[in-house]
Design a protein around this motif. Structure first.
Motif, mmCIF file in Angstrom:
data_model
loop_
_atom_site.group_PDB
_atom_site.id
_atom_site.type_symbol
_atom_site.label_atom_id
_atom_site.label_comp_id
_atom_site.label_asym_id
_atom_site.label_seq_id
_atom_site.Cartn_x
_atom_site.Cartn_y
_atom_site.Cartn_z
ATOM 1 N N UNK A 1 0.782 -1.064 0.006
ATOM 2 C CA UNK A 1 0.156 -0.027 -0.061
ATOM 3 C C UNK A 1 0.829 1.230 0.009
ATOM 4 N N UNK A 2 1.795 1.147 0.621
ATOM 5 C CA UNK A 2 2.965 2.532 0.770
ATOM 6 C C UNK A 2 3.527 2.517 -0.550
ATOM 7 N N UNK A 3 4.051 1.535 -1.275
ATOM 8 C CA UNK A 3 4.646 1.704 -2.667
ATOM 9 C C UNK A 3 3.367 2.224 -3.540
ATOM 10 N N UNK A 4 2.280 1.409 -3.368
ATOM 11 C CA UNK A 4 1.355 1.999 -4.525
ATOM 12 C C UNK A 4 0.774 3.623 -4.224
ATOM 13 N N UNK A 5 0.898 3.955 -2.976
ATOM 14 C CA UNK A 5 0.437 5.377 -2.674
ATOM 15 C C UNK A 5 1.612 6.169 -3.292
ATOM 16 N N UNK A 6 2.725 5.748 -3.013
ATOM 17 C CA UNK A 6 3.863 6.685 -3.718
ATOM 18 C C UNK A 6 3.732 6.737 -5.139
ATOM 19 N N UNK A 7 3.487 5.613 -6.051
ATOM 20 C CA UNK A 7 3.404 5.864 -7.170
ATOM 21 C C UNK A 7 2.229 6.505 -7.757
ATOM 22 N N UNK A 8 1.079 6.240 -7.004
ATOM 23 C CA UNK A 8 -0.195 7.155 -7.434
ATOM 24 C C UNK A 8 0.119 8.653 -7.148
ATOM 25 N N UNK A 9 0.913 9.014 -6.194
ATOM 26 C CA UNK A 9 1.348 10.314 -6.292
ATOM 27 C C UNK A 9 2.208 10.893 -7.159
ATOM 28 N N UNK A 10 3.073 10.254 -7.778
ATOM 29 C CA UNK A 10 3.966 10.577 -8.736
ATOM 30 C C UNK A 10 3.018 10.770 -10.046
ATOM 31 N N UNK A 11 2.077 9.937 -10.498
ATOM 32 C CA UNK A 11 1.278 9.876 -11.215
ATOM 33 C C UNK A 11 0.391 11.143 -11.342
ATOM 34 N N UNK A 12 -0.115 11.444 -9.846
ATOM 35 C CA UNK A 12 -0.976 12.533 -9.722
ATOM 36 C C UNK A 12 -0.174 13.954 -10.023
ATOM 37 N N UNK A 13 1.037 13.947 -9.714
ATOM 38 C CA UNK A 13 1.947 15.327 -9.905
ATOM 39 C C UNK A 13 2.190 15.380 -11.418
ATOM 40 N N UNK A 14 2.326 14.291 -12.059
ATOM 41 C CA UNK A 14 2.531 14.418 -13.676
ATOM 42 C C UNK A 14 1.221 14.807 -14.244
ATOM 43 N N UNK A 15 0.024 14.302 -13.888
ATOM 44 C CA UNK A 15 -0.898 14.440 -14.339
ATOM 45 C C UNK A 15 -1.478 15.884 -14.027
ATOM 46 N N UNK A 16 -1.353 16.405 -12.911
ATOM 47 C CA UNK A 16 -1.428 18.033 -12.534
ATOM 48 C C UNK A 16 -0.701 19.049 -13.315
ATOM 49 N N UNK A 17 0.554 18.336 -13.733
ATOM 50 C CA UNK A 17 1.490 19.284 -14.515
ATOM 51 C C UNK A 17 1.035 19.322 -16.080
#
Length: 114
Positions: free
Chosen positions: A84-100
């Motif tokens: 869950x921690x690894x998935x959350x970290x990956x989701x945060x990176x995808x979130x930042x890329x999508x927001x950018x």
């Protein structure tokens, strides 16, 4: 104790579902985190929880007198926490890329009118 644990699991699950249905990605991440906590507590509670009991079976004791803590749910929860921690970290990176790229953090991709 069982009623309190059931109440905590229910509150975490309900809050997690409510947050997953929100339009912002950060709220969705928090909802997924709360849902994973609820599921982890549920799995942990399904293993017979005894305080100060070893996770082994005593040889020669009858089955109804075997009071031991099952180590399998504990290992499953530990593995789920790491995943869950690894998935959350990956989701945060995808979130930042999508927001950018899109300039918004809505999960449906539409901008909010001010």
């Amino acid at each position: 104790m069982e009623a309190l644990l059931a109440l905590v699991i229910g509150v975490l699950g309900g809050a997690g579902v409510w947050l997953v249905l929100r339009p912002r990605t950060f709220q969705v991440i928090m909802g997924l985190t709360l849902l994973s906590y609820a599921v982890n507590l549920f799995i942990f509670s399904m293993g017979s929880i005894f305080i100060d009991k070893p996770p082994i079976v005593r040889p020669g004791a009858p089955a109804d007198l075997q009071h031991y803590t099952d180590p399998m749910p504990q290992s499953l929860v530990l593995t789920a926490i790491v995943i869950g921690f690894a998935t959350t970290a990956l989701f945060l990176v995808v979130l930042l890329a999508s927001r950018g790229l899109s300039g918004t953090d809505h999960v449906d991709g539409t901008r909010e009118e001010p």
